[in-house]
Design an enzyme around this catalytic site. Structure first.
Site, short mmCIF file in Angstrom:
data_model
loop_
_atom_site.label_atom_id
_atom_site.label_comp_id
_atom_site.label_asym_id
_atom_site.label_seq_id
_atom_site.Cartn_x
_atom_site.Cartn_y
_atom_site.Cartn_z
CB SER A 58 -5.94 3.73 8.39
OG SER A 58 -5.68 4.48 7.21
CG ASP A 76 1.87 9.11 7.06
OD1 ASP A 76 1.93 8.60 8.20
OD2 ASP A 76 2.04 8.46 6.01
NE ARG A 77 -1.50 4.97 9.56
CZ ARG A 77 -1.88 3.71 9.70
NH1 ARG A 77 -2.14 3.24 10.91
NH2 ARG A 77 -2.01 2.92 8.66
CB THR A 91 -0.92 -0.01 1.24
OG1 THR A 91 -1.53 -1.28 1.35
CG2 THR A 91 -1.98 1.05 1.15
CB SER A 97 4.01 4.08 8.26
OG SER A 97 2.90 4.82 8.66
CG HIS A 98 1.33 2.44 11.17
ND1 HIS A 98 1.33 2.85 9.85
CD2 HIS A 98 0.81 1.21 11.17
CE1 HIS A 98 0.81 1.90 9.10
NE2 HIS A 98 0.49 0.89 9.87
CE LYS A 154 -1.31 7.93 6.03
NZ LYS A 154 -1.72 6.83 5.18
CG ASP A 204 5.32 8.05 8.30
OD1 ASP A 204 4.46 7.70 9.13
OD2 ASP A 204 5.12 8.05 7.08
CG ASP A 239 2.23 7.69 11.49
OD1 ASP A 239 2.40 8.90 11.26
OD2 ASP A 239 2.29 6.82 10.60
CE LYS A 279 5.09 6.80 1.27
NZ LYS A 279 4.45 7.89 0.56
C1 G1P Z 1 -2.91 0.81 5.95
C2 G1P Z 1 -4.19 1.59 6.01
C3 G1P Z 1 -4.28 2.53 4.84
C4 G1P Z 1 -3.05 3.42 4.79
C5 G1P Z 1 -1.79 2.58 4.82
C6 G1P Z 1 -0.55 3.43 4.93
O1 G1P Z 1 -2.89 0.03 4.77
O2 G1P Z 1 -5.31 0.74 6.05
O3 G1P Z 1 -5.45 3.28 4.94
O4 G1P Z 1 -3.04 4.20 3.63
O5 G1P Z 1 -1.82 1.70 5.93
O6 G1P Z 1 -0.52 4.19 6.09
P1 G1P Z 1 -3.29 -1.51 4.75
O7 G1P Z 1 -2.40 -2.20 5.75
O8 G1P Z 1 -4.72 -1.59 5.19
O9 G1P Z 1 -3.08 -1.94 3.33
ZN ZN Z 2 2.68 6.83 8.64
#
Ligand code: G1P
Ligand code: ZN
Length: 542
Positions: A366, A282-283, A18, A113-114, A377, A280, A278, A126
């Site tokens: 999310s 973005d959340r 993703t 990320s998280h 984001k 990085d 989070d 990324k």
């Molecule tokens: C998850 C979240 C999605 C977000 C992504 C990156 O992806 O559900 O909304 O964009 O992390 O932060 P997923 O693990 O569901 O593919």
């Molecule tokens: Zn993140």
């Protein structure tokens, strides 16, 4: 400067999910693993020579090492300039901002990320394009093809560089520019929000806020913005020091992993506003005193109040949400006459709508919210937006949201995650659901209206993304979505999103778990959930 060509063999598992390539550090630290992936990007995306790139990450373990490798490999490609955040640090939105501001060719954002960090945690890369957003599938597919056939990579034979001091120097033909990680981002948000109005609120003795940086990359940004510029007292920013292992925590701002902040907001300390970002940056998570704002509601409230942020007055034409995000937004866009878009999960799908000028805001359930001024984001943007609403209305978070529900109704919403399932169980379960399209007509008390696969066609580019989730829509308007995560680093994660709409004013203040439970149980029974996925309970409910 000597450029070496190193012979390598491909790895078969470098397909990006993703949001970039995310793997355990132990996977990334295999010999040539990182180098193969970086070279594959250079091979798949021609034109780096002489151009500017942005490089930095959330400070997790392996960040510092990866920067050195990327610098040497970029120097071998004769990249013109590499802009690096001091000590290798950039929040993801700050990197996106710099890519746009400096008209860079692209950027490498080092983050998972998280996901937890440290030696035993995850690492990730990324690749963002010149619009400051994640490369679209057409590009990531090309990169993946390269990773499967790579036979060698180029790397400059030079010593490691010092990334601790702001300044400029050269490696071969490449200029290295080490910048203050925070400065440009601060200018960016100052251009959007009314900092005088914000200062009035944030520095007021009658207003108390806490920002939980979760030992991720946003600590220095938050200290600068909330404490130094907006005048919040020292100590407003919690866990503000970036750490390689996020202090052992899971840097995901939600009710489970930001528990200390949540407890504080539900204590008698009288804190008016709580927020977190989070690893990085973005959340985001938004809380009021004894009150939690779901991300889906947050997007709806942000949209409903866009005239409260003068910068956006008269500018907003469309807003998008990811498909699994609750439809709270749709009520607002319909009422305000704005265009509404529904995209697959993953921020990159918003990018093309922004590039086409179709949307101003977008968000995901999310904990992701953002605007078209960037292509990632942005947690701090969302937090400043909320503070702007509070400053403009003089209301509390709870009052803002409850008024919103009274006007538009409430979308009760929960997401159940089943992490690290056996891959086979997870895939079989999704196939089983497909086999039941048109067959299951009831789930508990609910009557099924439609039960189908969701495919997406990008309204701007015409690109198609198939099988982006399975949706059960009920006669009552309730909805359940099933999909497999694209960001997990081992096994498969099944996400089940449940939503129930309520307009009746006497039923607007119930516990979501209570409201959603019958919907969940009816579904679980109808599809024999536990048996099929070999798991009794979800790993986390958000
Ligand atoms: C998850 C979240 C999605 C977000 C992504 C990156 O992806 O559900 O909304 O964009 O992390 O932060 P997923 O693990 O569901 O593919
Ligand atoms: Zn993140």
């Amino acid at each position: 400067m000597e450029i070496k060509t190193i012979v390598t063999t491909p790895f078969q598992d470098q397909k990006t999910g993703t949001a970039g390539l995310r793997k355990k550090v132990s996977v990334f630290s295999q010999e040539n693993y990182l180098e193969n992936f970086i070279q594959s990007i250079f091979n798949a995306v021609p034109g780096f020579q002489g151009k500017t790139i942005v490089l930095g990450g959330d400070g997790r373990y392996y960040n510092a090492h990866a920067i050195q490798v990327i610098v040497k490999m970029a120097a071998a490609q004769k990249v013109g300039r590499i802009i690096i955040g001091q000590n290798g640090l950039f929040s993801t939105p700050a990197a996106s901002n710099l890519i746009i501001k400096r008209k860079a060719f692209g950027g490498f954002i080092l983050s998972a990320s998280h996901n937890p960090g440290g030696k035993n945690g995850d690492f990730g890369i990324k690749f963002d394009l010149s619009n400051g957003g994640g490369a679209p599938e057409a590009v990531t597919d090309r990169i993946y093809e390269e990773t499967k056939k790579i036979t060698s990579y180029q790397i400059a034979d030079t010593p490691d560089i010092d990334i601790s001091q702001i300044g400029e120097f050269s490696v071969g033909e490449t200029v290295i520019e080490i910048v203050d990680s925070v400065k440009d981002y601060v200018e960016f948000v100052k251009g959007i929000f009314d900092f005088d109005a914000l200062k009035g609120l944030v520095s007021s003795e009658n207003f108390k806020m806490r920002y939980d940086a979760m030992n991720g990359s946003t600590g220095p940004y938050a200290v600068r913005i909330f404490e130094e510029i907006l005048g919040a007292p020292k100590g407003t920013v919690l866990r503000g020091t970036p750490m390689e292992d996020f202090g052992g925590g899971h840097p995901d701002p939600n009710l489970t992993y930001a528990k200390e902040l949540v407890d504080l907001m539900y204590s008698d300390e009288g804190i008016d506003f709580g927020c977190a970002a989070d690893g990085d940056g973005d959340r985001n998570m938004i809380l009021g005193n004894h009150f939690f704002v779901t991300p889906s509601d947050s997007l709806a409230v942000i949209t409903a109040n866009y005239e409260k942020v003068p910068y956006y007055k008269g500018k907003v034409k469309g807003v998008a949400r990811s498909m699994p995000t609750s439809r709270a937004l749709d009520d607002v866009t319909a009422a305000l006459g704005l265009k509404a878009y529904e995209t697959p999960t993953g921020w990159k799908y918003f990018g093309s709508l922004m590039d086409a000028g179709l949307i101003s805001f977008c968000g995901e359930e999310s904990f992701g919210t953002g605007c078209s001024d960037l292509r990632e984001k942005d947690g701090i943007w969302a937090i400043l937006y909320w503070l702007s609403i509070l400053a403009a209305t003089g209301k509390t978070v709870q009052e803002v949201v409850q008024e919103h529900w009274r006007r538009y109704g409430r979308h009760y919403y929960l997401r159940y995650d089943y992490e690290t399932l056996e891959t086979e169980d997870a895939l079989n379960f999704m196939d089983y659901l497909r086999s039941q399209f048109g067959k299951i007509t009831r789930m508990g008390e609910e009557t099924v209206k439609s039960f189908e696969e969701w495919n997406y066609t990008d309204p701007a580019t015409g690109e198609v993304a198939l099988k982006q989730g399975i949706i059960v829509l009920f006669e009552s308007g309730s909805r359940i979505v099933f999909r497999l995560s694209g960001t997990g680093s081992s096994g498969k994660t099944l996400r089940i999103y449940l939503e129930k709409y309520e307009k009746e004013s006497s039923r607007l203040n119930k516990e979501p778990t209570e409201v959603i439970k019958p919907l969940f149980e009816g579904m679980a029974k109808a599809v024999s959930l536990s048996d099929r996925i070999n798991r009794e309970y979800p790993t986390v409910i958000t």
